[in-house]
Design a protein around this motif. Structure first.
Motif, PDB file in Angstrom:
ATOM      1  N   LEU A   5      58.515  29.566   3.934  1.00  0.00           N
ATOM      2  CA  LEU A   5      57.396  29.948   3.204  1.00  0.00           C
ATOM      3  C   LEU A   5      57.243  31.376   3.219  1.00  0.00           C
ATOM      4  O   LEU A   5      57.248  32.273   2.495  1.00  0.00           O
ATOM      5  N   VAL A   6      57.193  32.160   4.485  1.00  0.00           N
ATOM      6  CA  VAL A   6      57.160  33.450   4.549  1.00  0.00           C
ATOM      7  C   VAL A   6      58.354  34.217   4.022  1.00  0.00           C
ATOM      8  O   VAL A   6      58.055  35.241   3.385  1.00  0.00           O
ATOM      9  N   GLU A   7      59.475  33.609   4.175  1.00  0.00           N
ATOM     10  CA  GLU A   7      60.573  34.342   3.817  1.00  0.00           C
ATOM     11  C   GLU A   7      60.517  34.261   2.279  1.00  0.00           C
ATOM     12  O   GLU A   7      61.169  35.295   1.684  1.00  0.00           O
ATOM     13  N   ASP A   8      60.228  33.400   1.593  1.00  0.00           N
ATOM     14  CA  ASP A   8      60.041  33.339   0.074  1.00  0.00           C
ATOM     15  C   ASP A   8      59.015  34.047  -0.418  1.00  0.00           C
ATOM     16  O   ASP A   8      58.710  33.916  -1.640  1.00  0.00           O
ATOM     17  N   GLY A   9      58.068  34.803   0.459  1.00  0.00           N
ATOM     18  CA  GLY A   9      56.944  35.854  -0.086  1.00  0.00           C
ATOM     19  C   GLY A   9      55.861  35.161  -0.019  1.00  0.00           C
ATOM     20  O   GLY A   9      54.589  35.725  -0.509  1.00  0.00           O
ATOM     21  N   PHE A  10      55.493  33.997   0.604  1.00  0.00           N
ATOM     22  CA  PHE A  10      54.032  33.325   0.750  1.00  0.00           C
ATOM     23  C   PHE A  10      53.789  33.863   2.152  1.00  0.00           C
ATOM     24  O   PHE A  10      53.548  33.192   3.210  1.00  0.00           O
ATOM     25  N   ARG A  11      53.235  35.230   2.196  1.00  0.00           N
ATOM     26  CA  ARG A  11      53.218  35.897   3.625  1.00  0.00           C
ATOM     27  C   ARG A  11      51.958  35.745   4.211  1.00  0.00           C
ATOM     28  O   ARG A  11      51.894  36.463   5.275  1.00  0.00           O
ATOM     29  N   ILE A  12      51.104  35.088   3.606  1.00  0.00           N
ATOM     30  CA  ILE A  12      49.639  34.922   4.232  1.00  0.00           C
ATOM     31  C   ILE A  12      49.536  33.574   4.254  1.00  0.00           C
ATOM     32  O   ILE A  12      49.473  32.578   3.358  1.00  0.00           O
ATOM     33  N   LEU A  13      49.520  32.816   5.306  1.00  0.00           N
ATOM     34  CA  LEU A  13      49.486  31.415   5.606  1.00  0.00           C
ATOM     35  C   LEU A  13      48.290  31.044   6.057  1.00  0.00           C
ATOM     36  O   LEU A  13      47.779  31.419   7.458  1.00  0.00           O
ATOM     37  N   LYS A  14      47.503  30.206   5.213  1.00  0.00           N
ATOM     38  CA  LYS A  14      46.202  29.809   5.762  1.00  0.00           C
ATOM     39  C   LYS A  14      46.096  28.328   6.457  1.00  0.00           C
ATOM     40  O   LYS A  14      47.089  27.467   6.198  1.00  0.00           O
ATOM     41  N   VAL A  15      45.399  28.605   7.673  1.00  0.00           N
ATOM     42  CA  VAL A  15      45.381  26.967   8.357  1.00  0.00           C
ATOM     43  C   VAL A  15      43.826  26.837   8.861  1.00  0.00           C
ATOM     44  O   VAL A  15      43.443  27.845   9.268  1.00  0.00           O
ATOM     45  N   SER A  73      59.038  39.905  -7.655  1.00  0.00           N
ATOM     46  CA  SER A  73      59.843  41.015  -7.909  1.00  0.00           C
ATOM     47  C   SER A  73      59.218  41.830  -9.188  1.00  0.00           C
ATOM     48  O   SER A  73      59.641  42.944  -9.142  1.00  0.00           O
ATOM     49  N   ARG A  74      58.489  40.984  -9.897  1.00  0.00           N
ATOM     50  CA  ARG A  74      57.837  41.736 -11.075  1.00  0.00           C
ATOM     51  C   ARG A  74      56.472  42.217 -10.885  1.00  0.00           C
ATOM     52  O   ARG A  74      56.047  42.907 -11.527  1.00  0.00           O
ATOM     53  N   ILE A  75      55.957  41.848  -9.720  1.00  0.00           N
ATOM     54  CA  ILE A  75      54.663  42.467  -9.175  1.00  0.00           C
ATOM     55  C   ILE A  75      54.645  42.960  -7.789  1.00  0.00           C
ATOM     56  O   ILE A  75      54.166  42.123  -6.934  1.00  0.00           O
ATOM     57  N   PRO A  76      55.342  43.962  -7.446  1.00  0.00           N
ATOM     58  CA  PRO A  76      55.861  44.265  -6.285  1.00  0.00           C
ATOM     59  C   PRO A  76      54.475  44.451  -5.442  1.00  0.00           C
ATOM     60  O   PRO A  76      54.546  44.866  -4.135  1.00  0.00           O
ATOM     61  N   GLN A  77      53.346  44.773  -5.883  1.00  0.00           N
ATOM     62  CA  GLN A  77      52.119  45.224  -5.280  1.00  0.00           C
ATOM     63  C   GLN A  77      51.707  43.912  -4.539  1.00  0.00           C
ATOM     64  O   GLN A  77      50.896  43.952  -3.662  1.00  0.00           O
ATOM     65  N   PHE A  78      52.271  42.699  -4.640  1.00  0.00           N
ATOM     66  CA  PHE A  78      51.687  41.468  -4.287  1.00  0.00           C
ATOM     67  C   PHE A  78      52.373  40.572  -3.347  1.00  0.00           C
ATOM     68  O   PHE A  78      53.742  40.599  -3.438  1.00  0.00           O
ATOM     69  N   VAL A  79      51.865  39.594  -2.553  1.00  0.00           N
ATOM     70  CA  VAL A  79      52.528  38.714  -1.776  1.00  0.00           C
ATOM     71  C   VAL A  79      51.811  37.294  -2.295  1.00  0.00           C
ATOM     72  O   VAL A  79      50.523  37.527  -2.874  1.00  0.00           O
ATOM     73  N   PHE A  80      52.216  36.324  -1.949  1.00  0.00           N
ATOM     74  CA  PHE A  80      51.540  35.081  -2.253  1.00  0.00           C
ATOM     75  C   PHE A  80      50.598  34.489  -0.914  1.00  0.00           C
ATOM     76  O   PHE A  80      51.097  34.850   0.081  1.00  0.00           O
ATOM     77  N   GLU A  81      49.517  34.140  -1.174  1.00  0.00           N
ATOM     78  CA  GLU A  81      48.695  33.529  -0.341  1.00  0.00           C
ATOM     79  C   GLU A  81      49.071  32.074  -0.487  1.00  0.00           C
ATOM     80  O   GLU A  81      48.594  31.365  -1.308  1.00  0.00           O
ATOM     81  N   ALA A  82      49.178  31.159   0.673  1.00  0.00           N
ATOM     82  CA  ALA A  82      49.432  29.655   0.519  1.00  0.00           C
ATOM     83  C   ALA A  82      48.350  28.994   1.367  1.00  0.00           C
ATOM     84  O   ALA A  82      48.235  29.276   2.537  1.00  0.00           O
ATOM     85  N   HIS A  83      47.393  28.356   0.589  1.00  0.00           N
ATOM     86  CA  HIS A  83      46.597  27.622   1.295  1.00  0.00           C
ATOM     87  C   HIS A  83      46.926  26.093   1.709  1.00  0.00           C
ATOM     88  O   HIS A  83      48.220  25.758   1.204  1.00  0.00           O
ATOM     89  N   SER A  84      46.454  25.422   2.318  1.00  0.00           N
ATOM     90  CA  SER A  84      46.832  23.749   3.086  1.00  0.00           C
ATOM     91  C   SER A  84      48.218  24.100   3.481  1.00  0.00           C
ATOM     92  O   SER A  84      48.992  22.928   3.263  1.00  0.00           O
TER      93      SER A  84
END
Length: 426
Positions: A277-287, A254-265
């Motif tokens: 994870l997606v709902e919590d802002g980890f909108r890019i999921l690496k597999v 909420s303090r960096i609205p330009q970004f989402v998180f990328e979750a590796h592994s």
């Protein structure tokens, strides 16, 4: 619409509470690419496929492909599957000095400059800048300021290449708490979730480093931050997403609205965890390894079916051939697997880190796979054997929605993994 619009919209979707993310498929195996593109074609969605700096680079990487080669490789498969390449997003993962970190920093970074240029010039429009590792004479971890300065240097090379390329301007993923590519090497017991303060400091230090080089416009296209949400896999176990433990980290968006998180592994996480994870802002999921693990399961299941149907001696099976190859050429696993011979044999074939994936392109492995598939040819595999070795696919076979040939089973087994991500990201 530019392909990067989908990625740039992820942050606004999260801020507005809208659902949706995107899976990043990190693999260079042709069957994985094929299954991914078929899934995207059938779902009518964009597909994000990424190549790591070790897989693909200007020197060929371990696949022998340059970025331009990899693009042609994927587009050739897209043409075969009927996937519209206008919906294809190519990404470069862990782009930085990692392949050359045994060299002094300046030499390693100079080679990374060339690599970034090659990726962007070939139309890779999602660029993960990873300069978190130390080079020769440096510690294994670097100060955030050093990491950010090096990332900005590589971004400058990327922007220069983008002006010449004719492709969309790239979007960037940054971060200093970057997991080891391919998963941890030991049993993972406890993970330290990235703190909210660390994320805010990472964004700020990168913003200033980009500005110092006059790259403010490039930083406006930074869309993601790599963080540790508390998910990982080792050789023998998986750490599953603990939503409460990541609550403060998630709230930092909420303090960096330009970004989402990328979750590796995120490999091997259940759909419920991926969705959270997606709902919590980890909108890019690496597999990556999780998909080739599914491929290996399918190959070994078919191997057992062929051995039973045609009375093939154990020494002539695919599994035996792969064991001989990995023993003869242990370079891709011996530094990563530990224990007694029983444990080593188990890990060579069945480790979550799936380092057997490095052997599938080997000529001897390809001969063994092709020999096994030739035995089965286009035969319809009996339903009872599908039930025995591919229980999760049996309902589709029983409902006549999957014709149980060896190739169809291979693709469906990979898609079973990819579909978990598709469902989580819708």
């Amino acid at each position: 619409m530019m392909t990067t619009d989908t990625l740039r919209a992820l942050a606004s979707r999260h801020s507005s509470g809208a659902r949706g993310g995107i899976a990043s498929i990190c693999s260079a195996h042709p069957l994985v690419i094929e299954a991914t593109l078929i899934q995207g074609r059938n779902d009518g969605t964009e597909v994000l496929i990424e190549a790591t700096c070790n897989q693909v680079n200007q020197e060929g990487g371990y696949t022998g492909m340059t970025p331009a080669d990899f693009r042609r490789f994927v587009e050739t498969i897209a043409a075969k599957t009927g996937f519209d390449t206008k919906r294809l997003i190519l990404g470069g993962d862990h782009l930085g000095p990692n392949p050359w970190k045994h060299l002094p920093a300046e030499e390693a970074l100079s080679r990374a400059d060339v690599m970034i240029d090659a990726f962007v010039s070939a139309g890779f429009t999602k660029i993960h800048l990873d300069t978190s590792m130390g080079c020769a004479g440096e510690g294994s971890a670097l100060a955030d300021q050093v990491t950010a300065n090096r990332a900005a240097r590589l971004a400058a090379a990327s922007e220069a290449a983008a002006k010449r390329s004719g492709f969309d301007k790239p979007v960037y993923v940054i971060g200093t708490e970057v997991p080891i590519p391919g998963g941890a090497m030991e049993v993972v017991e406890h993970l330290q979730v990235t703190t909210a303060q660390a994320v805010l400091e990472t964004v700020d230090v990168h913003r200033r480093a980009f500005a110092t080089r006059g790259l403010e416009a490039a930083f406006e296209r930074a869309i993601g931050v790599v963080v540790q949400p508390g998910v990982e896999f080792g050789n023998e176990n998986v750490v599953f997403y603990d939503r409460p433990a990541a609550r403060e980290l998630s709230a930092a968006l909420s303090r960096i609205p330009q970004f989402v998180f990328e979750a590796h592994s995120t490999d091997y996480q259940p759909v419920s965890a991926l969705s959270a994870l997606v709902e919590d802002g980890f909108r890019i999921l690496k597999v990556g390894p999780g998909v080739t693990f599914g491929l290996r399961e399918a190959l070994y299941g078919l191997d057992q079916i062929a051995a039973f149907l045609f009375d093939i001696p154990d020494a002539d099976t695919l599994r035996a051939a792969m064991e001989r190859l990995m023993i003869a050429e242990p370079g891709n696993w011996e530094k990563y697997y530990h224990g007694h011979e029983y444990n080593l044999r188990l890990q060579r074939h069945f480790s979550y880190s799936d380092r057997i994936r490095y052997y599938w392109p080997h000529p001897k492995a390809q001969i063994a796979v092709n020999r096994m598939l030739a035995v089965l040819e286009d035969m319809v595999i009996p339903e009872t054997l599908v039930s025995q070795y591919f229980g999760t696919l049996y309902p589709a076979v029983a409902n006549n929605t999957l014709r149980p040939t060896a190739r169809n089973i291979l693709v469906a087994s990979i898609q079973r993994v990819i579909d978990d991500y598709a469902r989580a990201c819708r």
